[in-house]
Motif scaffolding. Structure first.
Motif, PDB file in Angstrom:
ATOM      1  N   GLY A 164       0.764  -1.357  -0.155  1.00  0.00           N
ATOM      2  CA  GLY A 164       0.171   0.071  -0.059  1.00  0.00           C
ATOM      3  C   GLY A 164       0.981   1.111   0.165  1.00  0.00           C
ATOM      4  O   GLY A 164       0.780   2.043  -0.850  1.00  0.00           O
ATOM      5  N   PRO A 165       1.768   1.584   0.965  1.00  0.00           N
ATOM      6  CA  PRO A 165       2.363   2.564   1.029  1.00  0.00           C
ATOM      7  C   PRO A 165       3.401   2.726  -0.184  1.00  0.00           C
ATOM      8  O   PRO A 165       3.561   3.829  -0.723  1.00  0.00           O
ATOM      9  CB  PRO A 165       3.446   2.652   2.261  1.00  0.00           C
ATOM     10  CG  PRO A 165       2.522   1.575   3.116  1.00  0.00           C
ATOM     11  CD  PRO A 165       1.837   0.687   2.357  1.00  0.00           C
ATOM     12  N   LEU A 221      -0.518   6.038   5.709  1.00  0.00           N
ATOM     13  CA  LEU A 221      -0.339   4.558   5.310  1.00  0.00           C
ATOM     14  C   LEU A 221       0.992   3.982   5.786  1.00  0.00           C
ATOM     15  O   LEU A 221       1.032   2.716   5.781  1.00  0.00           O
ATOM     16  CB  LEU A 221      -0.640   4.349   3.773  1.00  0.00           C
ATOM     17  CG  LEU A 221      -1.935   5.056   3.242  1.00  0.00           C
ATOM     18  CD1 LEU A 221      -2.014   4.778   1.739  1.00  0.00           C
ATOM     19  CD2 LEU A 221      -2.968   3.885   3.772  1.00  0.00           C
ATOM     20  N   PRO A 227      -4.887  -0.526   9.947  1.00  0.00           N
ATOM     21  CA  PRO A 227      -5.391   0.535   9.047  1.00  0.00           C
ATOM     22  C   PRO A 227      -6.450   1.489   9.750  1.00  0.00           C
ATOM     23  O   PRO A 227      -6.473   2.780   9.407  1.00  0.00           O
ATOM     24  CB  PRO A 227      -6.504  -0.175   8.373  1.00  0.00           C
ATOM     25  CG  PRO A 227      -5.561  -1.528   8.267  1.00  0.00           C
ATOM     26  CD  PRO A 227      -5.221  -1.937   9.568  1.00  0.00           C
ATOM     27  N   SER A 230      -4.039   4.531  10.577  1.00  0.00           N
ATOM     28  CA  SER A 230      -3.866   5.593   9.612  1.00  0.00           C
ATOM     29  C   SER A 230      -4.954   6.329   9.389  1.00  0.00           C
ATOM     30  O   SER A 230      -4.942   7.486   9.087  1.00  0.00           O
ATOM     31  CB  SER A 230      -3.641   4.493   8.337  1.00  0.00           C
ATOM     32  OG  SER A 230      -2.408   3.747   8.354  1.00  0.00           O
TER      33      SER A 230
END
Length: 809
Positions: A164-165, A221, A227, A230
């Motif tokens: 993701g990041p 992220l 999550p 975040s």
């Protein structure tokens, strides 16, 4: 008592103690480089020398300074000089990097505050639909392609990173456009105040804001928690922005209102604002975004009207941009090791990243530009310009490196991508798009013309407030009584330096150079007294005034003046003299660069040129037309320049408040016959020039003088320099002298450091002649003359007769 384990003992022996701040001096056996303060001083000095030298070397290639700073940082790192362990351990030892990074980030913190000050949200909100569509396309396509590229990198050199990041960081890195760097490139290419430049800057400003929002998302992220964490980081960031908008901004507005124009800003306001920047950085760092975001948001929140924002920039920009910000490039360069890119696969990935970034940015911008009906060449140029990277790119990459999202090899690949794409922007734009198209030829390029009733167009240039009253009074005196009057293009010459605050001027440029705020005619809030003065003059007279702005480096700003004169089909360019009169009557130069600007325009202009030596014609304010009462003197020796000066004098004499004294100097008979034997002050002229002089004087005597009693004409026989000087002094205290730039006479002064004024103008401009009479030195456009060439010292060669010529007739 137990014994230490072997590995613990080895670690203790290899770990060096923290560095002390200051040493006791080398005389007491201390090595200054073992202490943090002297070491950071050496590091700063070395960084400045290297980066400024590289910027100087790259200057002929018209590259922005950021290119030299990025290359300098890479050269000082492990890619070049840092490959030497001795150099690295001496100048950049590991235990000093914490101090270096801390100072670099403090500099970056305040630089991002400056960037926020430069971004005017109101101007961004007024961005047209075309620029907004181009900005969105310029972000979306490269962001999507960056996500696709990240899949390839994760399967090769970036295995094991969080998906993701990494996807978001790659998308942000490839979609960024560097707003400050783009502004300087546009200025170098003379595109800043064009339609293309305006659209590029509007799209880049939108892109800049979007990039910071995406970066905040990417940082959120990268947290190691769930999550949900975040999400809390993002919500806290939004809450911080709301807090600044509703609580901090009103306080900043209050301080701005209490800092009126013309009064110094209180020190407590400056201190409070800078402390707020640091506090905001602490809050956003605590939230988990980054300290830079707090500084950036505070910069945006500071009101842009009034002097408050300008004073803030002035207080901190030189120290931050000149000393501390280059440390960030070195800090980044120490993390960049080009040697990690080895093997065909790594170099192929570098090419892939460069091609993906360029194709996404250029392709997306190009396609949408065509859809919104931008011409094809301009659309392609716009895409190339939007592909510019810079400091923001390095910030994104360094944050990704610190958050363990980017490894060494990926980091090096992306840094080289940013460097390459920015480096090629200028040469490609110069090859693809040449805005300097020759304007169609036009008829009236001088004041003296056969069609006396035609429109008279003047390009009046100024770079400060001192010359504006005299220029306006001179224009008022020159408007005449013709059926078709006078049109004035008032061009404000603004130097675009490497200083950060120079970019704030970009927001003030629209299609014709007018500041954004003049769109609503809000003069009282603008603080731009230069534009206000000319606009007010237009309201009080029958003269049409168009205000313009040239934002460029002083070495090339003459090109803007010449191009504008051609495009606006002007007959006369009015330039201020590069010296200003002081209280004691002496003339003090405002800079050799302005001296060279006048010389370059004088020798390359497409029309007649006048250089105004300002000694306060009409006082320090504009004179109402009904109150104009000046005495203007024209010194006529002969030649095309003197005829041009006399033509302007005759036009000025049409004004009911102007009295014109025209004196023609005639050489003695023995000079004409060549029997002078060395005392001659006249210089031989072409027979055609002599005939043209006689024809014009005859026209003046037969048609002009009988119909205008305010003109006084006289012939003066003068045999030597002393007689000419005496005759000029006998003319009394005239408000304005009009003289040709190259009359057929020798110099009237022994020393002449301003050859562009000519032999007579140099004398009139000297304090030994007068401290009250303004002087206008005029050079008539010669369609047969070739532009003079520049010599090595920057001065322009000239055929001015500034030395005595004996036995000539």
């Amino acid at each position: 008592m137990g014994t230490l384990a072997p590995n613990t003992t080895a670690a203790a022996m290899t770990c060096k103690p923290p560095m002390k701040a200051t040493s006791n001096g080398s005389w007491q056996g201390d090595n200054p480089l073992d202490y943090s303060l002297p070491l950071i001083i050496v590091q700063i000095c070395l960084v400045i020398i290297v980066t400024r030298f590289l910027a100087f070397v790259l200057r002929p290639l018209r590259q922005p300074r950021v290119i030299g700073e990025i290359i300098g940082g890479i050269l000082l790192g492990p890619s070049a000089l840092g490959r030497s362990e001795a150099f690295l351990n001496t100048v950049f030892p590991k235990q000093s990097l914490t101090v270096l990074d801390t100072l670099a980030n403090i500099g970056l913190l305040f630089f991002l505050f400056l960037v926020g000050l430069e971004l005017d949200i109101r101007a961004i909100r007024r961005t047209g639909k075309r620029a907004l569509c181009i900005a969105v396309a310029g972000i979306s396509l490269p962001f999507i392609m960056g996500i696709g590229t990240s899949v390839v990198l994760r399967n090769t050199v970036a295995k094991g990173v969080r998906a993701g990041p990494f996807l978001v960081f790659m998308g942000v890195a490839l979609s960024i456009t560097a707003f400050p760097v783009l502004a300087r490139i546009l200025a170098e290419l003379k595109l800043l105040t064009t339609d293309l430049g305006r659209m590029a800057m509007s799209a880049a400003a939108v892109n800049d804001v979007a990039a910071w929002i995406l970066l905040a998302l990417a940082i959120a992220l990268t947290g190691s928690g769930s999550p949900l964490v975040s999400l809390w980081v993002l919500l806290a960031g939004v809450g911080f922005v709301v807090f600044v908008a509703f609580l901090v901004r009103p306080v900043l507005e209050l301080m701005a209102r209490r800092s009126p124009v013309g009064e110094p800003v209180k020190e407590i306001y400056i201190c409070a604002t800078l402390a707020t920047v640091l506090a905001a950085g602490f809050v956003t760092d605590t939230i988990g975004i980054h300290a830079l975001f707090g500084a950036f948001i505070i910069g945006i929140a500071v009101p842009k009207d009034g002097p408050f924002a300008g004073v803030l920039i002035e207080k901190i920009e030189d120290l931050i941009a000149g000393l501390f910000l280059p440390l960030y490039f070195v800090s980044s360069g120490l993390k960049t090791n080009v040697a990690t890119i080895r093997g065909g696969q790594s170099w192929a990935l570098l090419v892939l990243v460069i091609c993906t970034a360029s194709f996404g940015k250029i392709g997306g911008t190009f396609l949408v530009s065509l859809l919104v009906k931008v011409p094809m060449r301009e659309a392609l140029t716009l895409g190339i310009l939007m592909n510019t990277k810079g400091l923001v790119e390095l910030i994104v990459l360094n944050i990704g490196k610190d958050r363990k999202v980017l490894n060494d090899e990926t980091f090096a690949i992306l840094v080289l991508m940013a460097l390459f794409t920015t480096f090629i922007t200028t040469p490609i734009v110069m090859a693809v798009y040449n805005p300097a198209r020759r304007s169609p030829p036009y008829k009236h390029r001088s004041i003296l013309r056969d069609d006396a009733e035609s429109e008279f167009r003047i390009l009046a240039c100024f770079h400060g407030t001192r010359n504006i009253p005299t220029m306006i009074n001179l224009i008022e005196s020159s408007r005449g009584t013709r059926r078709r009057g006078i049109t004035v293009y008032a061009m404000h010459l603004m130097e675009l330096s490497e200083r950060s605050s120079a970019i704030s001027m970009v927001h003030k440029a629209r299609r014709n150079g007018l500041p954004f705020w003049n769109k609503k005619q809000c003069y009282e809030d603008s603080g731009d007294q230069l534009v206000v003065a000319f606009q007010a003059y237009q309201q009080l007279s029958n003269v049409t005034v168009r205000s313009m702005t040239a934002i460029s480096d002083l070495q090339t700003i003459h090109e803007d003046i010449i191009t504008c004169a051609e495009q606006k089909r002007t007959a006369f360019v009015l330039l201020p003299f590069h010296k200003l009169q002081q209280i004691d009557g002496s003339m003090e130069s405002i800079g050799h660069a302005y001296h060279l600007v006048n010389q370059r325009v004088l020798h390359n202009a497409p029309c007649s040129v006048g250089i105004l030596v300002d000694r306060g014609l009409g006082g320090a304010s504009q004179v109402v037309a009904s109150e104009v009462f000046y005495t203007v003197a024209v010194l006529f020796f002969g030649g095309r320049d003197d005829r041009e000066a006399l033509a302007l004098g005759v036009r000025m004499a049409e004004h009911p408040g102007i009295q014109l004294i025209a004196m023609r100097f005639i050489p003695q008979a023995d000079q004409l016959k060549g029997r002078d034997g060395g005392g001659s002050v006249t210089i031989r002229m072409d027979a055609n020039e002599i005939a043209a002089d006689e024809d014009y004087i005859t026209l003046l005597r037969d048609k002009v003088l009988p119909s205008n009693e305010s003109i006084k004409y006289d012939d003066k026989v003068a045999g030597g320099k002393a007689e000419i000087v005496a005759a000029i002094k006998e003319m009394g205290r005239c408000n304005l002298f009009l003289v040709g730039q190259a009359p057929p006479t020798v110099a009237l002064t022994d020393k002449n450091d301003c050859p562009e004024l000519g032999p007579v103008g140099s004398y009139l401009a000297s304090s030994e002649f007068s401290t009250t009479s303004s002087v206008l030195v005029i050079k008539q456009h010669d369609p047969t003359a070739k532009p003079s060439e520049e010599v090595d010292d920057g001065l322009l060669t000239s055929d001015l007769p500034d030395t005595p010529v004996s036995s000539r007739h």
